[in-house]
Scaffold this motif. Structure first.
Motif, PDB file in Angstrom:
ATOM      1  N   HIS A  29      10.726 -11.936   1.670  1.00  0.00           N
ATOM      2  CA  HIS A  29       9.821 -10.794   1.720  1.00  0.00           C
ATOM      3  C   HIS A  29       9.375 -10.453   0.304  1.00  0.00           C
ATOM      4  N   GLY A  30       8.269  -9.748   0.212  1.00  0.00           N
ATOM      5  CA  GLY A  30       7.753  -9.376  -1.095  1.00  0.00           C
ATOM      6  C   GLY A  30       6.761  -8.236  -0.988  1.00  0.00           C
ATOM      7  N   THR A  31       6.403  -7.684  -2.136  1.00  0.00           N
ATOM      8  CA  THR A  31       5.490  -6.547  -2.198  1.00  0.00           C
ATOM      9  C   THR A  31       4.471  -6.775  -3.305  1.00  0.00           C
ATOM     10  N   LEU A  32       3.197  -6.543  -2.983  1.00  0.00           N
ATOM     11  CA  LEU A  32       2.105  -6.689  -3.936  1.00  0.00           C
ATOM     12  C   LEU A  32       1.472  -5.326  -4.178  1.00  0.00           C
ATOM     13  N   ARG A  33       1.254  -5.001  -5.439  1.00  0.00           N
ATOM     14  CA  ARG A  33       0.590  -3.748  -5.813  1.00  0.00           C
ATOM     15  C   ARG A  33      -0.814  -4.083  -6.293  1.00  0.00           C
ATOM     16  N   VAL A  34      -1.820  -3.511  -5.610  1.00  0.00           N
ATOM     17  CA  VAL A  34      -3.209  -3.879  -5.869  1.00  0.00           C
ATOM     18  C   VAL A  34      -3.992  -2.645  -6.305  1.00  0.00           C
ATOM     19  N   ASP A  35      -4.641  -2.739  -7.447  1.00  0.00           N
ATOM     20  CA  ASP A  35      -5.585  -1.720  -7.895  1.00  0.00           C
ATOM     21  C   ASP A  35      -6.984  -2.254  -7.597  1.00  0.00           C
ATOM     22  N   PRO A  36      -7.723  -1.655  -6.644  1.00  0.00           N
ATOM     23  CA  PRO A  36      -9.049  -2.182  -6.302  1.00  0.00           C
ATOM     24  C   PRO A  36      -9.999  -2.262  -7.487  1.00  0.00           C
ATOM     25  N   ALA A  37      -9.727  -1.488  -8.549  1.00  0.00           N
ATOM     26  CA  ALA A  37     -10.627  -1.492  -9.706  1.00  0.00           C
ATOM     27  C   ALA A  37     -10.592  -2.819 -10.454  1.00  0.00           C
ATOM     28  N   GLY A  38      -9.505  -3.571 -10.326  1.00  0.00           N
ATOM     29  CA  GLY A  38      -9.483  -4.842 -11.031  1.00  0.00           C
ATOM     30  C   GLY A  38      -8.116  -5.480 -11.072  1.00  0.00           C
ATOM     31  N   PRO A  39      -8.093  -6.810 -11.335  1.00  0.00           N
ATOM     32  CA  PRO A  39      -6.832  -7.541 -11.399  1.00  0.00           C
ATOM     33  C   PRO A  39      -6.087  -7.207 -12.684  1.00  0.00           C
ATOM     34  N   PRO A  40      -4.842  -7.709 -12.818  1.00  0.00           N
ATOM     35  CA  PRO A  40      -4.176  -8.622 -11.889  1.00  0.00           C
ATOM     36  C   PRO A  40      -3.403  -7.885 -10.799  1.00  0.00           C
ATOM     37  N   VAL A  41      -2.985  -8.646  -9.782  1.00  0.00           N
ATOM     38  CA  VAL A  41      -2.091  -8.118  -8.757  1.00  0.00           C
ATOM     39  C   VAL A  41      -0.680  -8.084  -9.325  1.00  0.00           C
ATOM     40  N   GLU A  42       0.000  -6.980  -9.117  1.00  0.00           N
ATOM     41  CA  GLU A  42       1.368  -6.837  -9.616  1.00  0.00           C
ATOM     42  C   GLU A  42       2.352  -7.173  -8.503  1.00  0.00           C
ATOM     43  N   ILE A  43       3.260  -8.101  -8.774  1.00  0.00           N
ATOM     44  CA  ILE A  43       4.311  -8.448  -7.823  1.00  0.00           C
ATOM     45  C   ILE A  43       5.506  -7.555  -8.121  1.00  0.00           C
ATOM     46  N   LEU A  44       5.824  -6.657  -7.202  1.00  0.00           N
ATOM     47  CA  LEU A  44       6.884  -5.681  -7.430  1.00  0.00           C
ATOM     48  C   LEU A  44       8.253  -6.302  -7.192  1.00  0.00           C
ATOM     49  N   PRO A  45       9.288  -5.745  -7.827  1.00  0.00           N
ATOM     50  CA  PRO A  45      10.651  -6.247  -7.604  1.00  0.00           C
ATOM     51  C   PRO A  45      11.031  -6.154  -6.134  1.00  0.00           C
ATOM     52  N   GLU A  46      11.827  -7.112  -5.690  1.00  0.00           N
ATOM     53  CA  GLU A  46      12.241  -7.129  -4.295  1.00  0.00           C
ATOM     54  C   GLU A  46      13.153  -5.945  -3.996  1.00  0.00           C
ATOM     55  N   VAL A  47      12.934  -5.388  -2.813  1.00  0.00           N
ATOM     56  CA  VAL A  47      13.801  -4.325  -2.317  1.00  0.00           C
ATOM     57  C   VAL A  47      14.427  -4.813  -1.025  1.00  0.00           C
ATOM     58  N   GLU A  48      15.171  -3.945  -0.373  1.00  0.00           N
ATOM     59  CA  GLU A  48      15.836  -4.342   0.868  1.00  0.00           C
ATOM     60  C   GLU A  48      14.814  -4.759   1.905  1.00  0.00           C
TER      61      GLU A  48
END
Length: 213
Positions: A114-133
């Motif tokens: 599993h994973g989580t992506l943080r996206v700012d529509p204003a522009g890249p890059p996509v941030e890959i957040l640390p894994e949680v439970e």
């Protein structure tokens, strides 16, 4: 595809393999999903459908089986936080052999990522957040994949795969029995009259996914 809800006129179309995730700050945030398997974040202008930016591919485990709609093998959940879109994905694998597996074979076939992506529509890059439970495993983990049920309304026509209320209209996803085409149509819920109908795909061999609530 983006449609005018009043007339059904298509405003713009994009290619296949895209899963819309959020509409935020005049942008459509979507995932381009492939069997590679990778996820690519694509951001469009909500009014014109023009590309604003595309992320670098996010690699998933080689055994992951990505899909455009949620399945027991792969699912996506989206949250919005002010001007940020957070996309959570989960991939799972199961034993798919014919014979009854040994406990060891069953254990080795069960995998999860599993994973989580943080996206700012204003522009890249996509941030890959640390894994949680990881989210809890589905209660029907040992069962075969479910076929999405048809629309709950008893008044739904026989060709309706799913339906959802949007404003003052009932939007139906339907399968034409004569041509196999998938169509989206808007109905007046009080009178049952057709407002408009748009063909989404000229032929299909699989059941369409459910519309989100």
């Amino acid at each position: 595809m983006a449609l005018d809800l009043e007339s059904g006129v298509p405003l713009w179309r994009r290619g296949r393999g895209l899963r819309p995730c959020a509409l935020l700050a005049g942008s459509v945030v979507a995932l381009r999903i492939s069997r590679s398997p990778t996820l690519v974040v694509v951001v469009f202008d909500a009014a014109t459908g023009e590309d604003r930016w595309t992320s670098e591919p996010v690699d998933l485990p080689p055994w992951a089986r990505c899909a455009l709609d949620d399945t027991r093998d792969f699912s996506v959940r989206t949250e919005t936080d002010e001007d940020i879109v957070v996309i959570h994905w989960v991939a799972r694998s199961w034993y798919v052999g014919g014979a009854a597996p040994s406990p060891q074979a069953l254990k080795e076939s069960r995998r999860e990522a599993h994973g989580t992506l943080r996206v700012d529509p204003a522009g890249p890059p996509v941030e890959i957040l640390p894994e949680v439970e990881a989210p809890p495993e589905p209660a029907d983990a040992g069962a075969p994949p479910l076929v999405p049920p048809s629309a709950p309304s008893s008044q739904a026509a026989a060709d309706v795969l799913d339906q959802s209320r949007v404003g003052d209209v009932r939007v139906e996803l339907a399968l034409r029995s004569d041509s196999g085409a998938i169509v989206l149509r808007a109905m007046n819920p009080r009178t049952g009259t057709l407002n408009w109908e748009v063909e989404l795909d000229d032929a299909t061999t699989r059941r369409a996914p459910r519309l989100p609530p």
